[in-house]
Structure formats: C-alpha cells, structure tokens
Design a protein around this motif. Structure first.
Motif, PDB file in Angstrom:
ATOM      1  N   ARG A  77       2.398  -4.359  -0.719  1.00  0.00           N
ATOM      2  CA  ARG A  77       2.084  -2.928  -0.662  1.00  0.00           C
ATOM      3  C   ARG A  77       1.953  -2.350  -2.071  1.00  0.00           C
ATOM      4  NH1 ARG A  77       6.414  -0.571   3.755  1.00  0.00           N
ATOM      5  NH2 ARG A  77       6.732  -2.548   4.858  1.00  0.00           N
ATOM      6  N   GLU A  78       2.881  -2.725  -2.948  1.00  0.00           N
ATOM      7  CA  GLU A  78       2.840  -2.229  -4.322  1.00  0.00           C
ATOM      8  C   GLU A  78       1.539  -2.652  -5.008  1.00  0.00           C
ATOM      9  OE1 GLU A  78       5.309  -2.655  -8.555  1.00  0.00           O
ATOM     10  OE2 GLU A  78       6.043  -3.665  -6.743  1.00  0.00           O
TER      11      GLU A  78
ATOM     12  N   GLN B 239      -1.302  -0.509  -3.694  1.00  0.00           N
ATOM     13  CA  GLN B 239      -1.178   0.853  -4.201  1.00  0.00           C
ATOM     14  C   GLN B 239      -1.667   0.983  -5.639  1.00  0.00           C
ATOM     15  OE1 GLN B 239       3.055   1.102  -3.386  1.00  0.00           O
ATOM     16  NE2 GLN B 239       2.734   2.708  -1.878  1.00  0.00           N
ATOM     17  N   LYS B 240      -1.394  -0.037  -6.452  1.00  0.00           N
ATOM     18  CA  LYS B 240      -1.689   0.037  -7.887  1.00  0.00           C
ATOM     19  C   LYS B 240      -3.061  -0.504  -8.266  1.00  0.00           C
ATOM     20  CE  LYS B 240       3.132  -0.229  -9.446  1.00  0.00           C
ATOM     21  NZ  LYS B 240       4.117  -1.011 -10.227  1.00  0.00           N
TER      22      LYS B 240
ATOM     23  N   SER C 105      -7.332  -1.422  -7.987  1.00  0.00           N
ATOM     24  CA  SER C 105      -8.664  -0.938  -7.668  1.00  0.00           C
ATOM     25  C   SER C 105      -9.537  -2.156  -7.373  1.00  0.00           C
ATOM     26  CB  SER C 105      -9.236  -0.152  -8.856  1.00  0.00           C
ATOM     27  OG  SER C 105     -10.609   0.132  -8.664  1.00  0.00           O
TER      28      SER C 105
ATOM     29  N   ALA D 281      -3.784   0.282   3.797  1.00  0.00           N
ATOM     30  CA  ALA D 281      -4.735   0.163   2.692  1.00  0.00           C
ATOM     31  C   ALA D 281      -5.618   1.397   2.582  1.00  0.00           C
ATOM     32  CB  ALA D 281      -5.575  -1.088   2.875  1.00  0.00           C
ATOM     33  N   SER D 282      -6.039   1.933   3.725  1.00  0.00           N
ATOM     34  CA  SER D 282      -6.946   3.089   3.715  1.00  0.00           C
ATOM     35  C   SER D 282      -6.289   4.315   3.087  1.00  0.00           C
ATOM     36  CB  SER D 282      -7.412   3.415   5.140  1.00  0.00           C
ATOM     37  OG  SER D 282      -6.334   3.886   5.942  1.00  0.00           O
ATOM     38  N   GLN D 283      -4.968   4.397   3.162  1.00  0.00           N
ATOM     39  CA  GLN D 283      -4.255   5.505   2.527  1.00  0.00           C
ATOM     40  C   GLN D 283      -4.453   5.521   1.019  1.00  0.00           C
ATOM     41  OE1 GLN D 283      -0.070   5.881   3.733  1.00  0.00           O
ATOM     42  NE2 GLN D 283      -0.549   4.692   5.551  1.00  0.00           N
ATOM     43  N   TYR D 284      -4.787   4.367   0.443  1.00  0.00           N
ATOM     44  CA  TYR D 284      -4.961   4.248  -1.008  1.00  0.00           C
ATOM     45  C   TYR D 284      -6.416   3.972  -1.372  1.00  0.00           C
ATOM     46  CZ  TYR D 284       0.045   4.205  -0.705  1.00  0.00           C
ATOM     47  OH  TYR D 284       1.350   4.563  -0.424  1.00  0.00           O
ATOM     48  N   GLY D 285      -7.314   4.360  -0.475  1.00  0.00           N
ATOM     49  CA  GLY D 285      -8.736   4.255  -0.744  1.00  0.00           C
ATOM     50  C   GLY D 285      -9.283   2.847  -0.697  1.00  0.00           C
TER      51      GLY D 285
END
Length: 257
Positions: free
Chosen positions: A61-62, A65-66, A68, A95-99
């Motif tokens: 998850r980390e 989140q970090k 691109s 994943a969609s929460q972080y684009g």
C-alpha cells in the motif's frame, strides 16, 4: 517492469514466472521504498503481492501511495493460500484512491503460510497447480486482457467476518505475538528478511525493537532454528515454509533495508 513483495517466496516465484524477457529481473518493493522519488514508466507495469486477509500488505500500500506509474497497462497479480476473499476488488479500489488505474488482476492459489490456521506440512502436500494458473495469467497479460475478478456474497461475508474478528482481537494480525525464544543463536537472518527491520541482534540474541508489524511472518518461516514463533497459536510448530524455487538469499536481498 514487475514489482513484488514476498515473505516466503511465493510472490517472487510468481513475479519471475511472469517475466517475458529472460533477462528481466523482478524489482523488490522494499528496496524501491528506499528511494526518494518513485516515478516509473514502461509499456506495461505489474505489481505482484500476497493477499493479507482480503487486502494488500501495508508495505505494498505504501508503495502504491508514493509511486507514479506512467503506463498504458497496469496489472496486479495476487497470491493467496485459501481464499482471496475480496482482494481483487479491494486492491483496485485502493489503487484508484491514489490515481492508479488497474487494468487487470490475476489471482494465484499457492501454499498458505499463515501459521495460526494452516499446517505447512499439510499445505505442501497439496498440488494447487500453481504453474498452470501462472500460465493462464501470463497469457492474459501478453494479450493485455482487461478484467478484475468480482467478489461473490460468500467472499464478502468471509471478509466481513474476519475483519470483525481482527477488530476485536488486534493481536491476531498486528504481529505483537511474534516472540524470540532462547533457541536464538544470533545469526541475524531475521534482521535481513524483515521488510520493516523490527529485529536487532544484540549480545548474540535477536531482539524486537518495536511491538507490532505487518505480520508477514517472514521472520518466523525463515529462522533456521525456529527460534522465532507464535507459541501456542501455531497449527504445527515444527513446520515452516519457503517456496521451493526461491532461496533464503533471494528473500534477504529482497527485504533487507
């Protein structure tokens, strides 16, 4: 470009099998998290991860989140032992929460290494047709298939039940029950296989430097003396597991931070 996290080798084996180019080497997520910037670009990017009670491990998850990801095709391959529950849908939504848009998710049933529930000796005797599953996933990825497995009612009920139990019993999932016994010889392997490095060897004995962890059980399975364990919680205290195709050296190189 394939990223992975592994505790006992299952996801690393899967990641290796997914590599189309024989010179391609899967990339360790714990090693990538040492970087200050995490920007990746490729014609296809994969993330291979174990399922932890219907979700992604904290370290994966980390990483999501970090990071691109610049790619027209992003896929996840999730390894699990008994039931992946709602892991596919959960992972896509997370994943969609972080684009991050996930185009495809494949699931692979392998040895379940969760010691409180499963006997590793019994698990290793079950032929789960791992390579056949991976062949199908490889074929999907090569043709850029776009599909996410949907969770049925049974899977949703299982997830809800397990999460409810964990909420009432946080020690069942936070790693606080992992202990180092007097059998420890201070070899330091636990320091190197733990992606959070919660162990330090001092005075020839491994000691925990924090009370909780993500409970991946890499330290327990890879301790050569079985000096790290869960005590009475284990189904078979004498049995441990590492994927037969993966070496201890590979897991140490993957997770040492």
């Amino acid at each position: 470009m394939i990223f992975y996290f592994t505790a006992t080798g299952n996801s690393l084996y899967a990641a290796k099998r997914l590599c189309v180019n024989p010179n391609e080497i899967p990339i360790s997520i714990p090693q990538m998290l040492k970087r200050k910037t995490l920007n990746f670009s490729d014609s296809g990017i994969g993330i291979v991860s174990p399922v932890f009670t219907g979700e992604l491990p904290l370290i994966v998850r980390e990483f999501i989140q970090k990071s691109s990801f610049d790619t027209p095709y992003l896929y996840f391959v999730l390894t699990y032992g008994n039931d992946y529950s709602i892991a596919a849908e959960w992972s896509k939504n997370f994943a969609s929460q972080y684009g991050v848009n996930v185009d495809y998710i494949g699931t692979v049933k392998m040895v379940d290494n969760f010691l409180p529930v499963f006997d590793m000796d019994a698990q290793k005797r079950i032929d789960k047709k791992v390579d056949e599953q991976l062949d199908l996933i490889c074929a999907d990825i090569q043709k850029k298939a776009r599909k996410i497995p949907k969770s049925g009612l049974k899977a949703r009920m299982l997830y809800k039940m397990v999460k409810g139990f964990q909420k009432k019993n946080p020690s069942s999932i936070n790693g606080s029950l992992i202990t180092v016994t007097e059998n420890c010889i201070g070899c330091g392997i636990c320091e190197k296989v733990c992606p959070q490095r919660i162990f330090r060897v001092k005075d020839a004995t491994a000691k925990r430097i924090q009370e909780t962890c993500q409970f991946c059980l890499s330290c327990v399975h890879n301790c050569p003396e079985k000096a790290i364990n869960l005590g009475a919680l284990e189904r078979n205290p004498q049995a441990r597991y590492r994927n037969e195709h993966i070496t201890l050296k590979e897991i140490m190189e993957s997770n040492e931070i």
